[in-house]
Design a protein around this motif. Sequence first.
Motif, mmCIF file in Angstrom:
data_model
loop_
_atom_site.group_PDB
_atom_site.id
_atom_site.type_symbol
_atom_site.label_atom_id
_atom_site.label_comp_id
_atom_site.label_asym_id
_atom_site.label_seq_id
_atom_site.Cartn_x
_atom_site.Cartn_y
_atom_site.Cartn_z
ATOM 1 N N GLU A 83 10.400 13.518 -3.033
ATOM 2 C CA GLU A 83 8.990 13.357 -2.672
ATOM 3 C C GLU A 83 8.112 13.282 -3.920
ATOM 4 N N GLU A 84 8.372 14.151 -4.889
ATOM 5 C CA GLU A 84 7.574 14.140 -6.117
ATOM 6 C C GLU A 84 7.728 12.809 -6.849
ATOM 7 N N PHE A 85 8.945 12.291 -6.869
ATOM 8 C CA PHE A 85 9.192 10.991 -7.491
ATOM 9 C C PHE A 85 8.412 9.893 -6.762
ATOM 10 N N ALA A 86 8.446 9.925 -5.440
ATOM 11 C CA ALA A 86 7.741 8.915 -4.652
ATOM 12 C C ALA A 86 6.238 8.989 -4.872
ATOM 13 N N LEU A 87 5.706 10.196 -4.970
ATOM 14 C CA LEU A 87 4.267 10.353 -5.192
ATOM 15 C C LEU A 87 3.855 9.783 -6.552
ATOM 16 N N ARG A 88 4.668 10.032 -7.580
ATOM 17 C CA ARG A 88 4.353 9.501 -8.908
ATOM 18 C C ARG A 88 4.438 7.977 -8.915
ATOM 19 N N ARG A 89 5.477 7.462 -8.320
ATOM 20 C CA ARG A 89 5.663 6.006 -8.304
ATOM 21 C C ARG A 89 4.553 5.327 -7.502
ATOM 22 N N ALA A 90 4.180 5.912 -6.377
ATOM 23 C CA ALA A 90 3.139 5.326 -5.544
ATOM 24 C C ALA A 90 1.793 5.346 -6.265
ATOM 25 N N ALA A 91 1.540 6.402 -7.031
ATOM 26 C CA ALA A 91 0.285 6.470 -7.790
ATOM 27 C C ALA A 91 0.207 5.337 -8.804
ATOM 28 N N ASP A 92 1.342 5.004 -9.413
ATOM 29 C CA ASP A 92 1.375 3.897 -10.374
ATOM 30 C C ASP A 92 1.200 2.551 -9.671
ATOM 31 N N ALA A 93 1.725 2.461 -8.438
ATOM 32 C CA ALA A 93 1.662 1.197 -7.705
ATOM 33 C C ALA A 93 0.275 0.925 -7.149
ATOM 34 N N GLY A 94 -0.529 1.974 -6.978
ATOM 35 C CA GLY A 94 -1.868 1.793 -6.439
ATOM 36 C C GLY A 94 -1.897 2.011 -4.934
ATOM 37 N N PRO A 95 -3.079 1.975 -4.334
ATOM 38 C CA PRO A 95 -3.214 2.257 -2.898
ATOM 39 C C PRO A 95 -2.535 1.199 -2.031
ATOM 40 N N TRP A 96 -2.101 1.609 -0.845
ATOM 41 C CA TRP A 96 -1.507 0.670 0.100
ATOM 42 C C TRP A 96 -2.547 -0.380 0.511
ATOM 43 N N ASP A 97 -2.080 -1.566 0.829
ATOM 44 C CA ASP A 97 -2.947 -2.655 1.256
ATOM 45 C C ASP A 97 -3.595 -2.292 2.597
ATOM 46 N N PRO A 98 -4.927 -2.128 2.647
ATOM 47 C CA PRO A 98 -5.569 -1.713 3.898
ATOM 48 C C PRO A 98 -5.456 -2.753 5.006
ATOM 49 N N VAL A 99 -5.373 -4.026 4.638
ATOM 50 C CA VAL A 99 -5.233 -5.078 5.653
ATOM 51 C C VAL A 99 -3.879 -4.956 6.347
ATOM 52 N N ILE A 100 -2.827 -4.794 5.550
ATOM 53 C CA ILE A 100 -1.484 -4.659 6.114
ATOM 54 C C ILE A 100 -1.372 -3.385 6.945
ATOM 55 N N ARG A 101 -1.955 -2.297 6.460
ATOM 56 C CA ARG A 101 -1.918 -1.054 7.238
ATOM 57 C C ARG A 101 -2.636 -1.230 8.567
ATOM 58 N N ALA A 102 -3.749 -1.966 8.563
ATOM 59 C CA ALA A 102 -4.502 -2.191 9.800
ATOM 60 C C ALA A 102 -3.706 -3.053 10.775
ATOM 61 N N VAL A 103 -3.013 -4.059 10.263
ATOM 62 C CA VAL A 103 -2.183 -4.897 11.119
ATOM 63 C C VAL A 103 -1.074 -4.060 11.759
ATOM 64 N N ALA A 104 -0.386 -3.257 10.965
ATOM 65 C CA ALA A 104 0.689 -2.418 11.481
ATOM 66 C C ALA A 104 0.165 -1.437 12.525
#
Length: 260
Positions: A125-146
């Motif tokens: 989980e800690e690894f995923a949190l660090r990697r996700a922070a580097d990748a930036g926020p999730w695409d809000p359009v894609i999240r809304a579609v899902a």
Amino acid sequence: MPGTYRERPSLLDGAVLWRREADPAPAPDAAAYPVLPDGCMDLVLLDGRLIVAGPDTRAHGTSDSPGGRFAGIRFAPGTGAAFLGVPAHALRDLRVPLDEVWAKGVAREASGRIAEAADPLLALEEFALRRAADAGPWDPVIRAVAAGLEAGATVGAAADAVGLGARQLHRRSLDAFGYGPKTLARVLRLQRALGLVREGTPFAEAAYRSGCADQAHLAREARELAGMTLRAYTALMAARYARSSAKIDTPSPSGSSTTA
């Protein structure tokens, strides 16, 4: 299901952490538990290696070894590809080592640190949190579609809600989900229906409440996406429950038991 399975929400937005321990001595007649399409992608720790489970369009059989242990993080639909930095369609229906997706040195270092941690799931989980922070926020359009499709919206309504045309939505869906929005809608609808079936809802009612045209429609979707009939699914769930010391309502996530 054989062995034990537990999950909890992750601190990473939309993700779920899970652990699985296979039965140390499975019954000789124990049927393989299918891992069904769910629109998600997983990062799985198996035998000290990180494995990527891509988005599924069909059921996968399990390949547990007696007493095997698994841990993983399941990404919400549309977020796994952003985390990995690769288009989801490139991983569709695949189980591949992370070092085939990322640079080998980076992937192997991450796998080693996580596998050697006192709590590998926490380290994952800690690894995923660090990697996700580097990748930036999730695409809000894609999240809304899902979210729209998961709630039962039509593909047209989901596209209109985010201001995308049919071609734009299809192209972005291939990259984010691994397949087009119609396939994702089918997968999420089947998951809603099977969730109702596991609760004891009659097939016809489960079909209606999940958005299928009728019971026959749901039966076709179960055969095509889950690879079995509704009655076979309920029989398998009943058998798994009978062998389990405690009822676990959540099926294994994508990739939790199937590896390359």
